[in-house]
Design an enzyme around this catalytic site. Structure first.
Site, short mmCIF file in Angstrom:
data_model
loop_
_atom_site.label_atom_id
_atom_site.label_comp_id
_atom_site.label_asym_id
_atom_site.label_seq_id
_atom_site.Cartn_x
_atom_site.Cartn_y
_atom_site.Cartn_z
N GLU A 186 -0.43 5.77 -8.10
CA GLU A 186 -0.43 4.57 -8.95
C GLU A 186 -1.63 5.26 -10.20
O GLU A 186 -2.94 4.61 -10.22
CB GLU A 186 -1.51 3.76 -8.39
CG GLU A 186 0.03 3.05 -7.47
CD GLU A 186 -0.84 1.63 -6.92
OE1 GLU A 186 -1.77 1.61 -6.73
OE2 GLU A 186 0.38 0.49 -6.42
N GLU A 237 5.87 0.77 -2.61
CA GLU A 237 5.74 -0.14 -1.54
C GLU A 237 5.70 -1.78 -1.51
O GLU A 237 5.40 -2.22 -2.72
CB GLU A 237 3.91 -0.10 -2.21
CG GLU A 237 3.22 1.15 -1.96
CD GLU A 237 1.82 2.02 -2.12
OE1 GLU A 237 0.66 0.15 -2.61
OE2 GLU A 237 2.12 3.22 -2.88
#
Ligand code: GAL
Length: 652
Positions: A145, A316
């Site tokens: 991320e 995710e």
């Protein structure tokens, strides 16, 4: 293309080694095929400088491989170990107030720091050498991320030095920079690039183009940081895909640029958490408290399909309550299944749940997993198992179908309006998402595309909302496009150098669109101007001079929607009712087939299937569409959090 499959995020370093075997066996029982590991494990892989401890990692991969699981190895560069800070004290990021951020959480590095970039190249090379031929290895993930926790921008010395070099390369001479920036204004002229600082800690606001160039620079650093790892990994195993996991509504770097140095885009979908931390109205937050915004995940699925050039995953997936909202509601039973199905409908190759087991320690101990901390199944364990069975029984395959509507989404426009909103909160993304939702309400498949798209051939409608500045490719693409084009508000209202274009916005030739925005009336979002025929303008209202046909006007007689041939210009931000009217007008003009969907229901076509999902709080009834030949999963009665899959007469 292989059939869609499930994955999970796993941290072998968090658990006793004698648990790994049972964990892997249970993952396989659930029907999981991919396991992402490694992305935060640097302190266990290299506890002290140069002391490499890769044996445990290889043993963990052995165990996973023995159960037929494929590994996505995440490079550990989002969490440099503590000793790294001693080695490179100036690698820590600096916030806009000039405060250095410390060690003790994650992402404590500065993208501009070349010493840290080199450390990353080194560890990634060593790991790639060590595990590159492991039989369980199936893909790489770079870092984790990028930009999370506000880390794209750092106001450090490394960033300042890099920014000066970047500016010198862009402008060549400081005179050219002064001219492009309009620095005669307020005596802001520079004599050399070495005098230019970062656009923070000033007396009042910086020149907007100074800020915009800094954001462009910062975005380039994220891409360059990623490219170092991409090159190492591809050189080691050209055949294995490199993936990065992006986020929701995260706009601080240009994801399309970064998409040039990955093979597959992925993103981390936490629908309930994302709605909780968003600026959506309180009624929406209440209505979808336990489901998440019904269009936000889908918008990102379509966006990341473009970032990944067609290939994308969920790396995710929210499995239950998260830990990072002010409140973290429990999802409705069935939502983990619904979210996975919706992602597959939009073309996901893999949906991977975060995380295998809830960790009883450290920052995320309140974040659910597929297993509870006591090793018993949490609700999403069974839902994941159900999805695995359903994927097999339905035979879902193929690609997400090409949309009928294309929406241009542009990162620079996000930065530009953040820098100069003119009406508080004016945002490119909010306009793009609002259009997305009103077209999607009719069951229309949509593609989200970059502003560098060369041709929009094959789409019926193209929407370009709140675009900061035209580029030549986009200008050419819209003049060649044969479908309907919806432009505005605020599109083409600046040049690339953040100035007002000479012929005034929307800066298009008058034979294409004879519209000039003469001035803007920006009003607080809670003040509405009624529109004749329904809906209201709020927030942003343009005074247009035009010879185009007026289709919608407001109660004060200002044109709101005008058209000239196949081009339409929207000169206002509207409430939902107005934007729906605008979309409906274009849909009718383009004669697009539409579906009649119950309020909370959404759908998407992939291969020969249409997948319906119900975000509503109650059951709903579907009207079978003409192109459907029956249901392969569920039925016309779709319960709350339910999924129904119809087979289509013609494969997509
Ligand atoms: C993501 C992150 C994960 C984990 C998760 C919790 O942003 O990539 O490491 O923190 O959120 O929801």
């Amino acid at each position: 293309m292989t059939a869609p499959s499930l994955g999970v995020c796993y941290y072998p370093e968090h658990w006793p080694e004698d648990w790994w075997e049972r964990d892997a066996a249970r993952m396989a029982e659930v029907g999981i095929q991919w396991v992402r590991i490694g992305e935060f494990a640097w302190s266990r892989l290299e506890p002290t400088p140069g002391n490499l401890q890769f044996d445990w990692l290889i043993r963990a991969m052995d165990v996973l491989g023995q159960h037929g699981l494929k590994v996505v190895f995440g490079t550990p560069t989002a969490t440099p170990p503590r000793w790294m800070i001693d080695k490179h004290p100036d690698m820590l990021p600096v916030d806009a107030q000039g405060r250095t951020k410390g060690f003790g959480s994650r992402r404590h590095y500065d993208f501009s720091h070349l010493g840290y970039r080199e450390e990353c190249r080194r560890i990634v090379q060593l790991l790639a050498n060590a595990i590159g031929d492991h039989s369980a290895l199936g893909a790489w993930q770079t870092d984790n991320e990028y930009g999370c926790h506000g880390t794209t921008y750092s106001y450090s010395k490394a960033a300042r030095d890099g920014f000066r070099i970047w500016l010198a390369e862009k402008y060549g001479t400081v005179d050219a920079l002064n001219a492009a920036w309009g620095n005669a204004f307020w005596s802001m002229e520079y004599n050399s690039f070495d005098q230019i600082e970062l656009p923070n800690l000033l007396v009042c606001e910086p020149n907007p183009v100074h800020d915009l160039d800094f954001r462009r620079y910062a975005s380039d650093q994220v891409s360059a940081f990623n490219k170092v790892q991409f090159d190492v990994l591809k050189a080691r195993r050209a055949d294995l895909p490199v993936i990065h996991n992006f986020m929701s509504r995260y706009t601080e770097f240009d994801h399309y640029d970064l998409g040039e140095s990955i093979d597959i885009a992925s993103w981390d979908s936490y629908p309930i958490g994302h709605l909780a931390v968003s600026d959506e109205p309180v009624e929406i937050k209440r209505q979808y408290l336990r489901q998440g915004d019904p269009d936000n995940a889908a918008f990102h699925h379509d966006l990341y399909r473009a970032v990944g050039h067609g290939r994308w995953w969920i790396m995710e997936q929210q499995p239950g309550p998260v830990n990072w909202g002010n409140f973290n509601p429990d999802p409705l039973p069935g939502m983990a299944r619904l979210w996975a199905w919706e992602a597959f409908a939009h073309g996901a190759e893999v949906v991977s749940f975060f995380r295998w087991r809830q960790a009883p320690f450290a920052q995320e101990q309140m974040h659910a997993g597929l297993l509870r901390p006591d090793n018993e199944p949490a609700p999403a364990f069974l839902e994941a198992m159900q999805v695995a069975e359903e994927l097999e029984s339905t035979g879902l395959a193929g690609k997400a179908s090409k949309g009928r509507v294309a929406i241009v989404y542009d990162y620079q426009s996000e930065w530009a309006w953040d820098i100069q909103p003119q009406a508080q909160g004016f945002s490119h993304g909010a306009h793009a998402r609002a259009l997305y939702a009103v077209f999607r309400k009719h069951g229309i498949d949509i593609d989200v595309l970059p502003p560098s798209t060369k041709s929009f051939d094959g789409y019926d409608i193209l929407a370009i909302p709140a675009l900061f500045a035209w580029n030549e490719t986009l200008r050419a693409a819209i003049s060649e496009f044969e479908g309907r084009v919806l432009i505005g508000p605020r599109s083409g209202s600046k040049t690339e150098d953040f100035s007002i274009p000479a012929r005034l916005p929307p800066d298009l030739p008058s034979d294409l669109l004879d519209v000039k925005v003469l001035r803007v009336d920006s009003i607080p979002s809670d003040v509405e101007v009624e529109v004749n025929g329904g809906g209201a303008v709020h927030h942003w209202r343009e005074r247009l001079e035009t010879s185009a046909e007026v289709i919608i006007e407001d109660a004060k007689g200002w044109p709101v929607l005008v058209s000239q041939g196949r081009l339409f210009y929207l000169g206002a931000s509207g409430n939902r009712a107005l934007i729906q009217r605008v979309a409906d007008h274009l849909v009718a003009e383009a004669d697009l087939p539409i579906l009649s969907l119950p309020a909370g229901v959404r759908c998407r076509v992939r291969g020969g299937f249409r997948v319906y999902v119900n975000y509503g709080a109650g059951a709903a009834s579907l009207f079978p569409a003409d192109d459907e030949t029956g249901y392969v999963l569920g039925s016309a009665d779709i319960p709350a959090a339910g999924v129904t899959v119809a087979r289509l007469a013609t494969a997509g």
